[in-house]
Design an enzyme around this catalytic site. Sequence first.
Site, short mmCIF file in Angstrom:
data_model
loop_
_atom_site.label_atom_id
_atom_site.label_comp_id
_atom_site.label_asym_id
_atom_site.label_seq_id
_atom_site.Cartn_x
_atom_site.Cartn_y
_atom_site.Cartn_z
N HIS A 177 0.83 -1.24 0.19
CA HIS A 177 0.02 0.15 -0.17
C HIS A 177 0.82 1.29 0.10
O HIS A 177 1.40 1.48 1.08
CB HIS A 177 -1.05 0.02 1.18
CG HIS A 177 -2.13 1.02 1.08
ND1 HIS A 177 -2.07 2.05 0.31
CD2 HIS A 177 -3.34 0.88 1.88
CE1 HIS A 177 -3.24 2.80 0.23
NE2 HIS A 177 -4.08 1.98 1.48
N HIS A 180 -2.94 6.78 -0.75
CA HIS A 180 -3.67 7.31 0.06
C HIS A 180 -3.12 8.12 1.23
O HIS A 180 -3.76 8.00 2.49
CB HIS A 180 -4.80 6.38 0.71
CG HIS A 180 -5.72 5.94 -0.50
ND1 HIS A 180 -6.41 4.84 -0.68
CD2 HIS A 180 -5.66 6.39 -2.07
CE1 HIS A 180 -6.92 4.71 -1.68
NE2 HIS A 180 -6.72 5.64 -2.56
N TYR A 182 -0.68 7.48 3.40
CA TYR A 182 -0.01 6.68 4.52
C TYR A 182 1.42 6.71 4.30
O TYR A 182 1.78 7.29 3.54
CB TYR A 182 -0.57 5.19 4.43
CG TYR A 182 -2.18 5.15 4.72
CD1 TYR A 182 -2.94 5.54 6.01
CD2 TYR A 182 -3.08 4.71 3.82
CE1 TYR A 182 -3.97 5.66 6.13
CE2 TYR A 182 -4.43 4.61 4.01
CZ TYR A 182 -4.86 5.24 5.52
OH TYR A 182 -6.29 5.09 5.46
#
Length: 367
Positions: A177, A180, A182
Amino acid sequence: MENSATNQTIRLLTPFSMRNFNLSHRIVMAPMARMRSYGNVPQPHAALYYSQRATRGGLLISEATGVSETAMAYHDMPGIWKKEQIEAWKPIVDAVHSNGAVFFCQLWHAGRVSHRDSQPNGEAPISSTDKPLAEDSSNEFTPPRRLRTEEIPNVVNDFRIAARNAIEAGFDGVEIHGAHGYLIDQFMKDTVNDRTDAYGGSLENRCRFALEVVEAVTNEIGSDRVGVRLSPFANYMESGDTEPQKLGLYMAKSLNRFKTLYCHMVEPRMKTASEVFECTESLTPMRKAFEGTFIVAGGYTREDGNKAVAEGRTDLVAYGRLFLANPDLPRRFQLDAALNKYDRTSFYTSSDPVVGYTDYPFLETEP
């Protein structure tokens, strides 16, 4: 596959070979946080939730799954850094595999988008920076601690071990990931990263951490099992970039060095988490630059998903909220059937393992 009503090929329902994975259709279940993993341990109800959405030859990506104790944010998010979590994931993965689907685990570290209550020993969350989120009037997030240069390899190693754990749990692969707002995004985006060491400043330096994670995970489990999610155009959690196209293109090209299985990019129109914006930017340059499977996500419908595949702008299309509310989404797309409406109020209802989770209805009639 054709829709008999229109006698037109539904491009989303045509098969696709993603290296070792022979997919029967191109409709991907996007990763979605659901906050029903009590104590950061996946629960039995997740087996029903994911298996409901699993079709033979379909690709599912799990909700964001913490790689370590420091990775966590929000409440009741799952992790994969300890034995109890690995064992809890196994029957969930088995349930998905029993329906013939491919299942990837999304590896996640929240970085500064966290609160000390979610952190070990009540410590400050870690990040590329010590800048807090400016728009935080409710004090949802604790000001972060800037990682020291010598600490960064330890975080890279957390991703590596989490990838190994995911394979032990039975997952077919992992999605890193990097989107977004993070931790990985906090390193890549120039409005957040204010470092002066080898991990800050130039585009190459800001992407160094992301690519070190990709390299470590790839070396651990093999490139055929590694995907990466990116959102260069997004400004989630105050993580925007002043040159998003350049960032996206650099990352797409860099992933080729590691023979990354797929690149999963969020459309420029999704600048925030829930609103679709009109925009002129395009993912086409990244699509052309990346040599593996390309997945797009962000506000897609049946119609524009079909169009994106037909025009060669992507290989696969990831659906989030539509898949959440329609466990039989591929079949509904095949029949051009009406879709269930999603209930946003139950997206993150931690206390209820059924409502808004496993109780969305299937179509009743057989094709």
